[in-house]
Design a protein around this motif. Structure first.
Motif, short mmCIF file in Angstrom:
data_model
loop_
_atom_site.label_atom_id
_atom_site.label_comp_id
_atom_site.label_asym_id
_atom_site.label_seq_id
_atom_site.Cartn_x
_atom_site.Cartn_y
_atom_site.Cartn_z
N ASP A 183 0.83 -1.30 0.00
CA ASP A 183 0.09 -0.07 -0.12
C ASP A 183 0.86 1.34 0.02
O ASP A 183 0.38 2.14 -0.51
CB ASP A 183 -0.89 -0.12 1.17
N GLU A 184 1.78 1.20 0.85
CA GLU A 184 2.99 2.17 0.84
C GLU A 184 3.67 2.51 -0.63
O GLU A 184 3.77 3.86 -0.98
CB GLU A 184 4.12 2.15 1.82
N VAL A 185 4.00 1.48 -1.21
CA VAL A 185 4.51 1.79 -2.53
C VAL A 185 3.52 2.19 -3.68
O VAL A 185 3.90 3.02 -4.40
CB VAL A 185 5.24 0.19 -3.02
N ASN A 186 2.33 1.82 -3.40
CA ASN A 186 1.47 2.14 -4.54
C ASN A 186 1.18 3.67 -4.36
O ASN A 186 0.43 4.36 -5.17
CB ASN A 186 -0.13 1.36 -4.28
N ALA A 187 1.27 4.14 -3.12
CA ALA A 187 1.01 5.62 -2.72
C ALA A 187 2.28 6.29 -2.99
O ALA A 187 2.18 7.76 -2.93
CB ALA A 187 0.73 5.58 -1.28
N GLY A 188 3.17 5.54 -3.45
CA GLY A 188 4.50 6.49 -3.76
C GLY A 188 5.57 6.68 -2.70
O GLY A 188 6.42 7.29 -2.91
N VAL A 189 5.47 5.90 -1.67
CA VAL A 189 6.10 6.10 -0.67
C VAL A 189 6.77 7.61 -0.06
O VAL A 189 7.94 7.99 -0.17
CB VAL A 189 7.45 5.31 -0.58
N PRO A 190 5.68 8.20 0.14
CA PRO A 190 5.84 9.99 0.42
C PRO A 190 6.55 10.11 1.48
O PRO A 190 6.34 9.72 2.61
CB PRO A 190 4.61 10.43 0.33
N GLY A 191 7.53 11.02 1.33
CA GLY A 191 8.44 11.49 2.42
C GLY A 191 9.28 10.41 3.32
O GLY A 191 9.74 10.58 4.11
N ARG A 192 9.74 9.32 2.52
CA ARG A 192 10.38 8.21 3.15
C ARG A 192 11.27 7.72 2.20
O ARG A 192 11.38 7.76 1.21
CB ARG A 192 9.45 7.28 4.03
#
Length: 553
Positions: A183-192
């Motif tokens: 889910d984090e990768v699908n969201a683009g890993v914002p700010g990390r």
């Protein structure tokens, strides 16, 4: 003040010197067990007299002694208990394979409804101890697999029609981690930072298991809000269909495959471009050639061989004690030090154990280390009813079982291709590139062609999809007399290319003596041959490379 429970020595005899232990029935420990309901002492139980005077209907826990009692002729009649039918004296010997009783006719249950063990389970270090059980019909028939005898097969037979699957708290936690990271990768890993754990591009059980479990370990051991640790399987998702042993293992361990991330589903160069990519490399000292551009992002190397040169900027390097020690042995050791309760789960321990067994040839490889054997013993719960030997034999069987695969999946299991630049064409205006592919299979060519009604068409279609001018299918198998056979099937883009290849093979007859195999329906662009001497795949590959550099077809 917290009260302390008395020690076993003090129970019933406080402040007295402990007398020697006695197994006699008059020992005070057993007075309560030997009294009847009216309080009078019960007479001693004579086992031999009881067995000689009547038949006993036994429970499932008694079945384990059936073999012994039969051997001494203690029981004169098996009785009508259906559980005992597989264990009749006439059917039991040292190598007997026990039949499985039709338990479904004895019990009434819904095989699709899980049975919950606890509603409000306790937790240990964040792991819930609740287990649910689901009764499933077995998808595959294991009767064709020569599984060695084990205690579990004594009770259940070699191939029960159904299996009872228990949930694994460790796997539940692992699946939650996999879903959250995807889910984090699908969201683009914002700010990390994207902390990718990736092995070499070898689609075997060891690489996939170590990638998943070591990423999970890093996430548990190095919790950091600025880092998103993600396991990336270094193979295409489509290729998993051709790895029957890997697919079976992931299903058996109850791993959510939809939450896994494969290398063709993520653009690592995008994160590398913006400086947010960090790579943990497993099972090697360098990235594969096609991913060499990402080498500056490597921050850790795990399980590389001693003496190998690594990227000089990498500070965290874990070297295997033994040259070919399994990577999952080191991962299991990591978990044993920080979270041993995670290894208690059957699904999680099976994932690690399967990789160790395959990497060490069932702990019999000369390179197998003592640590491999120790960790395999620690993870023995993962073998389940198969036992370690049975689990290994089942995985090996799955590796060579192609009955459920399509022709394209069989060819893709062990496939490589390369490009060779040949001589200029007749006009001398350009160089010709020759794309050549080689696929290795473990079944006879005739069996491959009979696998499907459209096998010839599927081979041509596979060749077209891979964009290769020449496809060499190399078969290696043992016949009914245990003699090793080597066969090849050649599929060329044109008749002219086939003629050039045959001319080249005739010139190399001393290295590759061929005998034509008549197979109807192949056409002029596809031919089958038997190799008249034992020839390695390396020799065939080298000859193909030489032909690719001289071909004009």
């Amino acid at each position: 003040m917290r009260s302390r429970s008395p020690s076993p020595r003090a129970v019933g005899q406080p402040n007295q010197v402990q007398e020697p232990y006695s197994r006699a029935r008059k020992n005070p420990f057993f007075d309560g067990l030997l009294r009847a309901e009216d309080g009078t002492p019960s007479p001693p139980f004579d086992l031999q007299a009881s067995l000689g005077s009547r038949n006993i209907s036994r429970t499932m826990s008694d079945i384990g002694n059936t073999h012994t009692r039969n051997a001494h002729n203690s029981l004169t009649d098996i009785g009508n208990n259906p559980f005992l039918q597989p264990f009749e004296r006439s059917k039991i010997d040292k190598t007997a394979s026990f039949a499985f009783t039709d338990v479904q006719s004895l019990f009434s249950f819904d095989p699709n409804e899980p049975i919950e063990a606890n509603e409000k389970p306790p937790t240990v270090n964040g792991l819930t101890s609740a287990k649910s059980f689901r009764v499933n019909r077995r998808k595959e028939n294991l009767s064709t697999v020569s599984l060695p005898q084990s205690a579990a097969s004594f009770y259940n037979g070699d191939s029960p029609e159904f299996e009872i699957v228990a949930s694994c708290p460790s796997i539940n936690q692992l699946n939650s981690f996999l879903k959250a990271t995807k889910d984090e990768v699908n969201a683009g890993v914002p700010g990390r930072f994207l902390h990718v754990v990736m092995a070499q591009d070898v689609p075997d059980v060891g690489s996939i298991a170590s990638t998943i479990t070591y990423a999970f370990y890093l996430n548990e051991a190095r919790k950091c809000d600025q880092i998103c640790t993600v396991p990336v399987i270094n193979m295409k998702r489509l290729d998993i269909r051709s790895q029957a042993e890997l697919k079976w293992l992931l299903d058996s361990c109850q791993i959510d495959q939809s939450s896994l991330i494969f290398v063709d589903e993520i653009d690592l160069s995008y994160y590398d471009l913006f400086g947010s990519l960090k790579v943990v490399l497993l099972n090697g000292n360098k990235l594969p050639a096609k991913q060499e551009a990402l080498k500056q992002a490597v921050v850790e190397i795990f399980n590389c061989k001693e003496g190998e040169s690594v990227y000089p900027w990498v500070k965290t390097v874990t070297i295997a004690e033994k040259q070919d020690s399994s990577c999952c042995t080191l991962v299991a050791e990591k978990f044993a030090l920080i979270s041993p309760e995670i290894l208690a789960g059957q699904g999680f321990s099976r994932l690690l154990l399967a990789a160790i067994l395959l990497d060490s040839a069932n702990l019999c490889s000369p390179q197998c280390s003592l640590k491999d054997k120790y960790m395999a013993t620690l993870l023995i719960h993962g073998a389940g009813r198969f036992g370690c030997n049975g689990l290994y034999q089942l995985l090996r069987y799955k590796m060579y079982d192609v009955s459920d695969l399509k022709v394209a999946d069989i060819l893709r299991r062990d496939f490589k291709k390369w490009t060779r630049v040949g001589k200029p064409d007749s006009a001398g205006s350009r160089m010709m590139a020759s794309q050549i592919g080689m696929s290795s299979i473990g079944v006879p060519i005739a069996q491959l062609l009979d696998h499907e009604d459209t096998s010839v068409h599927e081979i041509k279609y596979f060749q077209h999809m891979e964009k290769i001018r020449l496809l060499m299918i190399v078969s290696g198998y043992y016949d009914s007399k245990k003699n090793f056979k080597r066969e090849i099937l050649v599929s060329a883009e044109s008749v002219e290319l086939m003629k050039n290849l045959l001319f080249f093979f005739n010139a190399s007859a001393s290295q590759l003596p061929l005998k034509a195999i008549h197979q109807p329906g192949l056409g002029e662009e596809m031919q089958a041959f038997e190799i008249d001497k034992v020839t390695s795949r390396k020799t065939i590959e080298r000859l193909l490379e030489e032909f690719g550099g001289t071909s004009k077809g």
